[in-house]
Scaffold this active site. Structure first.
Site, PDB file in Angstrom:
ATOM      1  N   LYS A   1       1.788  53.726  -8.183  1.00 42.54           N
ATOM      2  CA  LYS A   1       0.773  52.674  -8.274  1.00 42.54           C
ATOM      3  C   LYS A   1       0.828  52.095  -9.683  1.00 42.54           C
ATOM      4  O   LYS A   1       0.973  52.853 -10.664  1.00 42.54           O
ATOM      5  CB  LYS A   1      -0.601  53.289  -7.982  1.00 42.54           C
ATOM      6  CG  LYS A   1      -1.733  52.293  -7.868  1.00 42.54           C
ATOM      7  CD  LYS A   1      -3.020  53.010  -7.475  1.00 42.54           C
ATOM      8  CE  LYS A   1      -4.177  52.055  -7.269  1.00 42.54           C
ATOM      9  NZ  LYS A   1      -5.403  52.764  -6.850  1.00 42.54           N
TER      10      LYS A   1
ATOM     11  N   SER B   1      -7.588  50.762  -2.844  1.00 40.55           N
ATOM     12  CA  SER B   1      -6.813  49.918  -3.737  1.00 40.55           C
ATOM     13  C   SER B   1      -5.333  50.286  -3.811  1.00 40.55           C
ATOM     14  O   SER B   1      -4.536  49.476  -4.257  1.00 40.55           O
ATOM     15  CB  SER B   1      -7.419  49.960  -5.135  1.00 40.55           C
ATOM     16  OG  SER B   1      -7.303  51.250  -5.683  1.00 40.55           O
TER      17      SER B   1
ATOM     18  N   SER C   1      -9.573  55.079  -2.528  1.00 42.65           N
ATOM     19  CA  SER C   1      -8.375  54.255  -2.730  1.00 42.65           C
ATOM     20  C   SER C   1      -7.032  54.889  -2.374  1.00 42.65           C
ATOM     21  O   SER C   1      -6.018  54.192  -2.355  1.00 42.65           O
ATOM     22  CB  SER C   1      -8.323  53.755  -4.172  1.00 42.65           C
ATOM     23  OG  SER C   1      -9.252  52.725  -4.346  1.00 42.65           O
TER      24      SER C   1
END
Lengths: 485, 94
Positions: A78, A153, A177
């Protein structure tokens, strides 16, 4: 079968036997990326040359007999995990050109094990969002259905793993997330106990809630990654000095003696029919494998969203004060005074969801409102934590849906932030209570969208979650299905 | 109304943000909505409840005050928007 379709465990075996090399795996993933990335949009940065170099080194190490546990395995990260020399944008214009001079602890750990870092995954700006649509650069799409969100996310992490662009990914989970995009994309995602994994080098969003964890295609791969990333780190004073067990050893058939708690409050109105059916079916499967089912109650569940959307923005507005255009990141060069520079930099650099949360947080912490908002929320947080403590006296793990609905269409609700916040209701409490949670694929809706099952456990009992997840995976035997890419 | 445009403008200033008229309008409505929702917490009596800021009360994580390697100035300045010599340059303050 293409090499990119293997699990980490299978790929390691193939390399060990000399059937495949790190170079084969990396080239296979890069070719897959070239083929599907235009639809999936899982990467902000693809480090093709760097990946090939890392693969070469991995193959050399293996020949010399120094193969780490992830030697030659292509992964994504990420884009809020600091990678030395590789752009780390947090999905924000304000960090569009930021190149960290250091590696996050988890990044060092996977590098030490020989992992190949393919690139950095798309995400909501500063991890603020539930669909990855707040990303300033690219928006990932659900690999199971075009036009549907991948979740957020860590949406790029989940979409990339689900579409076989990489073997696994590391994401972060502040209110769901990791678990939510894993559920919406039909993969496994774990949020470890707060303090289990070092946050050093993870761009801070809400420091008392943030935790790094793996997104993988199988529970075994998840256990393997947990073995590598867990543990105390002197660079993160909130990481906890607790022995890290071998998580793969908890992956055994059968659940005799395990008490599976079903929280009444998680199965209420608003829960999609298909989702409920899939979770109920999973409970039956676990029962057949020996688990005892007990009803539990988490009475303060309905307050989680309110607590979270005060605490997280409050911590965020403080954490994001550092983006001032002075040391790194974007600066509004047209500004003449310092104050103008601060305001110009932040107003042009941040997107609207980030601004919204900074405003909520600043307001909640401002003089005269602190007691009514931040303090009140922190007190209710205690009640939520106590709910979990009481529930875990009656059961060992708690099973529930991850989200009330399967993935929804992109572009929905973008003008109504509160309705998106409410969709997080089933994942937020794990962060508020600091307990670990995992999302494991439970099935598909009639519409062909994947639905995950959430399992939460006591602090530092990730092994129990993996054990239950492993049994669910074995019991369901979902098998492979065709993606929509 | 929980919050009005004037208050949002003030909070924006505290957070070092400038909002356009359109943003201000939209944010005020959305913030009002969110703040009205969180009023839900008032249903609970928390007078006797201790606040939780961290789930595990790790406090005072001391370490030896020893000299360790730190980022060399050149690397620290690598991402600087503007620099002069070994320093970060900013607009005039005084």
């Amino acid at each position: 079968m293409e090499p990119y379709e293997l699990t980490i465990t299978e790929a390691c075996e193939q390399m060990q036997e000399g059937n495949l090399s790190a170079m084969d795996l990396t080239r296979s993933c890069l070719a897959r990326i070239a083929g599907v990335e235009k639809d999936v949009q899982a990467f902000i940065t693809i480090d093709r040359d760097g990946a090939l170099q890392q693969a070469e080194v991995a193959d050399k190490k293996r020949k010399e007999g120094f193969a780490g546990r992830l030697c030659g395995i292509p992964l994504s990260l990420k884009d809020l995990l600091a990678t030395k020399g590789l752009k780390t944008t947090c999905g924000s214009k304000i960090l569009e050109n930021y190149v960290p001079p250091y590696d996050a602890t988890v990044v060092s750990k996977i590098r030490n094990e020989g992992a190949v870092i393919l690139g950095k995954a798309t995400m909501d700006e500063f991890a603020m969002g539930s669909t990855s649509e707040t990303c300033a650069f690219k928006i990932p799409q659900n690999p199971w259905k075009k036009g549907y969100v991948a979740g957020g996310s860590s949406g790029g992490s989940a979409a990339g793993v689900a579409s076989y662009e990489c073997f696994a990914s590391l994401g972060s989970d502040t209110g769901g997330s990791i678990r939510q995009p894993a559920s919406l994309c039909g993969i496994v995602g774990m949020k470890p106990t707060y303090g289990r994994v070092s946050r050093y080098g993870l761009t801070a969003f809400a420091s008392s809630l943030d935790q790094i964890g793996p997104l993988c295609r199988t529970v075994v791969d998840c256990a393997l990654l947990m073995n590598i990333i867990s543990g105390y780190d002197p660079m993160d004073s909130t990481s906890v000095k607790q022995v890290v067990p071998d998580y793969t050893s908890s992956l055994v058939d059968g659940l005799a003696g395990l008490r599976l708690g079903v929280p009444r409050e998680y199965f209420t109105a608003g829960l999609d029919g298909d989702v409920e059916k899939i979770v109920r079916n999973s409970i039956e499967v676990l029962k057949e494998r020996g688990a005892e089912v007990v009803e539990v109650t988490l009475p303060h569940t309905e307050y989680c969203v309110a607590v979270y959307y005060l605490i997280a923005p409050s911590e965020a507005c403080s954490n994001l004060a550092r983006y001032d255009g002075v040391h790194y990141g974007y600066r509004d060069m047209a500004a003449e005074t310092l104050l103008e520079m601060y305001k110009g930099t932040r107003s042009k650099g941040f997107g609207s969801e980030v601004k919204r949360r900074i405003l909520i947080g600043t307001y909640a912490l401002s003089s005269g409102y602190y007691d009514a908002y931040y303090k009140k929320a922190s007190q209710v947080r205690t009640l939520i934590l106590n709910d979990f403590k009481s529930a875990f006296e009656l059961c060992d793990v708690i099973i529930s849906p991850v989200t009330p609905t399967p993935a929804w269409r992109m572009g929905e609700n973008t003008d109504d932030p509160l309705s998106v916040y409410l969709s997080d209701i089933l994942t937020l409490s794990a962060n508020l209570a600091g307990v670990p949670g995992i999302s494991v694929p439970g099935g598909f809706t009639q519409n062909g969208l994947p639905v995950g099952v959430q399992i939460q456990g006591r602090h530092f009992q990730e092994d129990q979650l993996l054990r239950v997840g492993f049994n669910l995976e074995r019991g369901l035997q979902l098998g492979k299905r065709a993606l929509d890419i | 109304m929980k919050i009005n445009k004037k208050q949002v403008e003030h909070v924006a200033h505290l957070a070092r943000l400038t909002l356009t008229e359109e943003e201000l309008e939209k944010m005020t409505g959305q913030l009002d909505n969110i703040l009205s929702y969180v009023d839900k917490l008032d249903e609970l009596d928390t007078d006797q409840v201790v606040a939780t800021s961290h789930v595990f009360s790790v406090c005072n994580a001391f370490r030896e005050d020893s000299v360790k390697e730190s980022l060399p100035p050149k690397e620290a300045l690598m991402n600087a928007p503007q620099e002069r010599g070994d320093m970060f340059q900013v607009p005039r303050i005084i």
